[in-house]
Design a protein around this motif. Structure first.
Motif, PDB file in Angstrom:
ATOM      1  N   UNK A 181      48.701  35.784  32.034  1.00  0.00           N
ATOM      2  CA  UNK A 181      49.004  35.114  30.763  1.00  0.00           C
ATOM      3  C   UNK A 181      48.559  33.660  30.850  1.00  0.00           C
ATOM      4  N   UNK A 182      47.942  33.196  29.777  1.00  0.00           N
ATOM      5  CA  UNK A 182      47.559  31.790  29.667  1.00  0.00           C
ATOM      6  C   UNK A 182      48.090  31.320  28.323  1.00  0.00           C
ATOM      7  N   UNK A 183      48.817  30.212  28.347  1.00  0.00           N
ATOM      8  CA  UNK A 183      49.484  29.755  27.118  1.00  0.00           C
ATOM      9  C   UNK A 183      49.158  28.292  26.884  1.00  0.00           C
ATOM     10  N   UNK A 184      48.762  27.975  25.654  1.00  0.00           N
ATOM     11  CA  UNK A 184      48.478  26.590  25.268  1.00  0.00           C
ATOM     12  C   UNK A 184      49.224  26.261  23.988  1.00  0.00           C
ATOM     13  N   UNK A 185      49.583  24.995  23.794  1.00  0.00           N
ATOM     14  CA  UNK A 185      50.143  24.607  22.496  1.00  0.00           C
ATOM     15  C   UNK A 185      49.109  24.890  21.398  1.00  0.00           C
ATOM     16  N   UNK A 186      49.596  25.377  20.275  1.00  0.00           N
ATOM     17  CA  UNK A 186      48.698  25.679  19.161  1.00  0.00           C
ATOM     18  C   UNK A 186      48.319  24.394  18.442  1.00  0.00           C
ATOM     19  N   UNK A 187      47.029  24.274  18.119  1.00  0.00           N
ATOM     20  CA  UNK A 187      46.568  23.125  17.334  1.00  0.00           C
ATOM     21  C   UNK A 187      46.547  23.567  15.878  1.00  0.00           C
ATOM     22  N   UNK A 188      47.107  22.771  15.016  1.00  0.00           N
ATOM     23  CA  UNK A 188      47.143  23.158  13.600  1.00  0.00           C
ATOM     24  C   UNK A 188      45.730  23.173  13.015  1.00  0.00           C
ATOM     25  N   UNK A 189      45.492  24.181  12.205  1.00  0.00           N
ATOM     26  CA  UNK A 189      44.144  24.363  11.612  1.00  0.00           C
ATOM     27  C   UNK A 189      43.768  23.180  10.725  1.00  0.00           C
TER      28      UNK A 189
END
Length: 178
Positions: free
Chosen positions: A170-178
């Motif tokens: 699993x690799x998890x990153x904070x989501x960047x808003x579109x």
């Protein structure tokens, strides 16, 4: 090709130790990046008769803010490992948004990882295959994956039910808003 990868990994490792790794973050769709990476592995997987599938809906964008080249290295490394350690079966890569994070999952039906090995897997020169299944491994690929991911506010971890039961990275990153 494996030799070039090895040299580049050692170079990265020494840059990390010297504090010389620079990250050039940008906003990009990690789903699109995954599809590009998987396209490069398709032939290799087919040669090993491994089914390489992806659950990355292109209609959904999965934006993260990170250094795209480094994220590509992390994903390439882990997918390459999955292919190396899956003698037969399948590898599935999926991406989803979860609580303002983007989570990438790389699941294989390969040799699996013994429970006692998991805590050391991302350390330098750690290898799960003491039987030398993959003698070309440098033992630093996952260390680099962890270093690059964590330097960019991400997380990486692995789960496995044990030997011969496959593994899920699993690799998890904070989501960047579109």
């Amino acid at each position: 090709n494996d030799v070039i990868t090895l040299l580049s990994q050692y170079l990265d490792k020494s840059k990390i130790e010297l504090g010389q790794i620079e990250y050039v973050p940008s906003k990009f769709d990690v789903g699109q990046l995954i599809n590009e990476i998987l396209a490069t592995f398709q032939v290799h997987a087919e040669q090993k008769e491994i089914v390489l599938t992806h659950d990355v809906p292109l209609s959904n964008k999965h934006f993260i803010y990170a250094d795209q080249a480094r994220v590509k290295e992390v994903l390439t490394n882990i997918i390459d490992n999955s292919i190396k350690y899956t003698p037969t079966g399948s590898i599935t890569v999926s991406v989803k948004s979860e609580k303002s994070h983007i989570v990438i999952k790389i699941a294989d039906t390969g040799v699996g990882i013994a429970k006692e090995v998991i805590p050391t897997l991302f350390k330098e020169f750690s290898r799960a295959d003491l039987q030398k299944v993959n003698s070309l491994g440098s033992g630093i690929g996952l260390y680099l994956a962890k270093t690059f991911t964590e330097a960019q506010k991400g997380e990486v971890w692995v789960e496995s039910e044990g030997k011969d039961k496959g593994a899920q990275f699993y690799i998890k990153f904070p989501e960047a808003k579109a």
